[in-house]
Design a protein around this motif. Sequence first.
Motif, PDB file in Angstrom:
ATOM      1  N   LYS A 285       0.831  -1.209   0.000  1.00 57.41           N
ATOM      2  CA  LYS A 285       0.000   0.000   0.000  1.00 57.41           C
ATOM      3  C   LYS A 285       0.867   1.261   0.000  1.00 57.41           C
ATOM      4  O   LYS A 285       0.687   2.152  -0.831  1.00 57.41           O
ATOM      5  CB  LYS A 285      -0.927   0.016   1.238  1.00 57.41           C
ATOM      6  N   THR A 286       1.800   1.303   0.949  1.00 52.97           N
ATOM      7  CA  THR A 286       2.669   2.479   1.030  1.00 52.97           C
ATOM      8  C   THR A 286       3.481   2.634  -0.249  1.00 52.97           C
ATOM      9  O   THR A 286       3.659   3.749  -0.755  1.00 52.97           O
ATOM     10  CB  THR A 286       3.597   2.361   2.264  1.00 52.97           C
ATOM     11  N   THR A 287       3.949   1.518  -0.770  1.00 54.52           N
ATOM     12  CA  THR A 287       4.713   1.566  -2.016  1.00 54.52           C
ATOM     13  C   THR A 287       3.871   2.163  -3.139  1.00 54.52           C
ATOM     14  O   THR A 287       4.351   2.990  -3.920  1.00 54.52           O
ATOM     15  CB  THR A 287       5.182   0.143  -2.391  1.00 54.52           C
TER      16      THR A 287
ATOM     17  N   THR B 102       1.846  10.942   5.280  1.00 57.77           N
ATOM     18  CA  THR B 102       2.720   9.768   5.271  1.00 57.77           C
ATOM     19  C   THR B 102       2.401   8.867   6.461  1.00 57.77           C
ATOM     20  O   THR B 102       1.752   9.283   7.413  1.00 57.77           O
ATOM     21  CB  THR B 102       4.192  10.206   5.311  1.00 57.77           C
ATOM     22  N   GLU B 103       2.917   7.650   6.371  1.00 58.78           N
ATOM     23  CA  GLU B 103       2.603   6.650   7.390  1.00 58.78           C
ATOM     24  C   GLU B 103       2.978   7.126   8.797  1.00 58.78           C
ATOM     25  O   GLU B 103       2.228   6.926   9.742  1.00 58.78           O
ATOM     26  CB  GLU B 103       3.360   5.362   7.041  1.00 58.78           C
ATOM     27  N   THR B 104       4.164   7.766   8.913  1.00 55.25           N
ATOM     28  CA  THR B 104       4.534   8.368  10.196  1.00 55.25           C
ATOM     29  C   THR B 104       4.511   9.876   9.992  1.00 55.25           C
ATOM     30  O   THR B 104       4.915  10.356   8.936  1.00 55.25           O
ATOM     31  CB  THR B 104       5.955   7.943  10.614  1.00 55.25           C
TER      32      THR B 104
ATOM     33  N   LEU C  88      -3.956   9.392   2.022  1.00 58.61           N
ATOM     34  CA  LEU C  88      -3.838   9.233   3.468  1.00 58.61           C
ATOM     35  C   LEU C  88      -3.378   7.809   3.752  1.00 58.61           C
ATOM     36  O   LEU C  88      -4.093   6.850   3.478  1.00 58.61           O
ATOM     37  CB  LEU C  88      -5.195   9.492   4.138  1.00 58.61           C
ATOM     38  N   ASP C  89      -2.167   7.689   4.279  1.00 54.85           N
ATOM     39  CA  ASP C  89      -1.630   6.353   4.554  1.00 54.85           C
ATOM     40  C   ASP C  89      -1.907   6.009   6.016  1.00 54.85           C
ATOM     41  O   ASP C  89      -1.232   6.492   6.907  1.00 54.85           O
ATOM     42  CB  ASP C  89      -0.121   6.325   4.262  1.00 54.85           C
ATOM     43  N   GLU C  90      -2.918   5.222   6.227  1.00 52.30           N
ATOM     44  CA  GLU C  90      -3.342   4.800   7.567  1.00 52.30           C
ATOM     45  C   GLU C  90      -3.557   5.987   8.506  1.00 52.30           C
ATOM     46  O   GLU C  90      -2.866   6.131   9.512  1.00 52.30           O
ATOM     47  CB  GLU C  90      -2.329   3.813   8.138  1.00 52.30           C
ATOM     48  N   PRO C  91      -4.546   6.804   8.179  1.00 54.79           N
ATOM     49  CA  PRO C  91      -4.735   8.050   8.945  1.00 54.79           C
ATOM     50  C   PRO C  91      -5.150   7.842  10.393  1.00 54.79           C
ATOM     51  O   PRO C  91      -4.887   8.711  11.217  1.00 54.79           O
ATOM     52  CB  PRO C  91      -5.852   8.774   8.174  1.00 54.79           C
TER      53      PRO C  91
END
Lengths: 301, 262
Positions: A40-42, A80-82, A154-157
């Motif tokens: 997903k992030t990729t 971003t994820e973080t 939104l990466d894992e908001p």
Amino acid sequence: MIKTENLTKKFDETLAVDRLTLEIDEGEVFGFLGPNGAGKTTTVRMLTSLIAPSAGTATVMGYQIGADDQQIRRNVGILTETPGMYDRLSAWRNLTIYATLYEVENVEQQVEKYLKMLGLWERRHDAAGTFSKGMRQKLAIARTLLHEPKIIFLDEPTAGLDPEAAKLVRDFIAELKGEGRTIFICTHNLDEADRLCDRVAVFKTRLRVVDSPQALRKQLYGRQVVFHLAEAAEGYASMAENLPFIKRVQAVGNKLVLSLEEPEQHNPDIIRQLVRAGANIQFVGELRHSLEDIYLQLVND
Amino acid sequence: MEKIKTIILKEWAEVFKNKMVLFTVAFLPLIFIAMPLVTLAATANMGGEISSADSPPDEFFGDLCVDLSEYDCTQVYMLNIYTLMFMMLPVIIPASIASYSIVGEKTARSLEPLLATPITIAELVTGKALAAIIPAVAATWLAFGIYVAAAWFMVTERIFAYLVAPMWLTAVFIVGPLLALMAVAAAIMISSRVSDPRVAEQLSAIVVLPLVMLLIGQSVGFILIDQRVILWMGVIVAALDVGLMYLAVKVFQRETILTRWK
Ligand SMILES: Nc1ncnc2c1ncn2[C@@H]1O[C@H](COP(=O)(O)OP(=O)(O)OP(=O)(O)O)[C@@H](O)[C@H]1O
Ligand SMILES: [Mg+2]
């Protein structure tokens, strides 16, 4: 708004994303579901011009990734994820830096707007490092929106947020949807995807399925009605099986679960027949499958 | 331009909140100023006691200072070593700033959102490099200025002329900034591989080694630093700058940072 064709990313030996073909419309909230390491992030990184695909193409707002990278970066927002805040700097400073880098015209005005919108205005002079996880996430969301992007990734908001903070973030996403923005959400939270997204994709290196949450439910299980009886349901199973519009019958304890296409039309008839056969019906309800059931089935095959 | 400025100011706001960096930038120059001045103060009173005060310098000094007495020439020789030590400042300070800034961003995971903005890699590297070089060069020049000003009161006019000889001005004002750039390039490359800023700082400061060798060479009389040596040093460092910066920019690409950095 987003269109990918056989988008592929390979890291040395690992195939992270395999020939992803997708089309996402303007104003759509699109859920990208997949387990850890699904890619997903990729995928998000490729679509935001952070990393280049190994093969395949994609356009974002009509801009080609690889060719119009600067245009893409200017026009999309990414959470971003973080959060990756500058912890020693104030919330205000963090946002003004980003507003400048995003070439925002009225830096202070925009920063003020989003700090207020996310309820961080009172704490604007505090270092981001002193914020709680939920506040940092809100600050990161504000940072995502400073340049008013039409597309937001939104990466894992809501990952790692308590239920209250998660709800706040979800409500805010719903608000953004109301503004007509296109939103691409990576998530493990199926309930969230179910509630927010117009369509969801189940993805694990390859695309497994894309559809609206409702359609996915129907596609996999049809519709099911459950009859709670005062006695064992077993005795009524054969009677139900004889009804032409019933596709499947399950009797579990006191529950009789019937699969049929149009419960609105057929339920009254079923109830009449059950009563006539001597059943004591206590409750009748539609059995709704959670997206989780669907997801687990797709991801595990 | 606006973006580069933003990056520089951001780096300063962050990195100078770090005590280690602040110490390096503020105290190291003070130590480097104090050392030669204390030596000068200590030797200034000894002049009369040395019997051969007016004898010409022996051959150890070569043509370093033919017009001076042996005593004066010894002083010039010592001051040269100290001035050479000043050249360590533009290596150590930027190595420290750049290491803390890059490893810091890496461990805070703040590089990804930063790289998602429409900043170009050239702007980002320029910003980060200038943020490290400007304080280093400023501290070096300021420290050198203070040292020279103080020395003016402590040495004879003829010795003073050696202190501000063209070769040292070239060293401090031209070779210094070139060394700073070299340290930054080293820090960028090393920071991409390690996750402890102190390790990055120490490894990047290895760039200082050739300088130390020169210092030792000068001390044991193996090399005599003169205008030619300084010019060669400038040329070599400039060439290394080009090569190292090329490599540094290569590891500072979005894709590399996000997928290859450890
Ligand atoms: N830089 C890299 N080098 C090698 N492999 C990588 C790299 N980045 C990601 N991968 C691999 O690619 C796959 C997809 O990773 P990715 O981070 O995109 O997954 P994800 O769906 O975002 O997972 P999560 O839910 O844990 O965030 C994983 O197998 C991961 O190990
Ligand atoms: Mg991820």
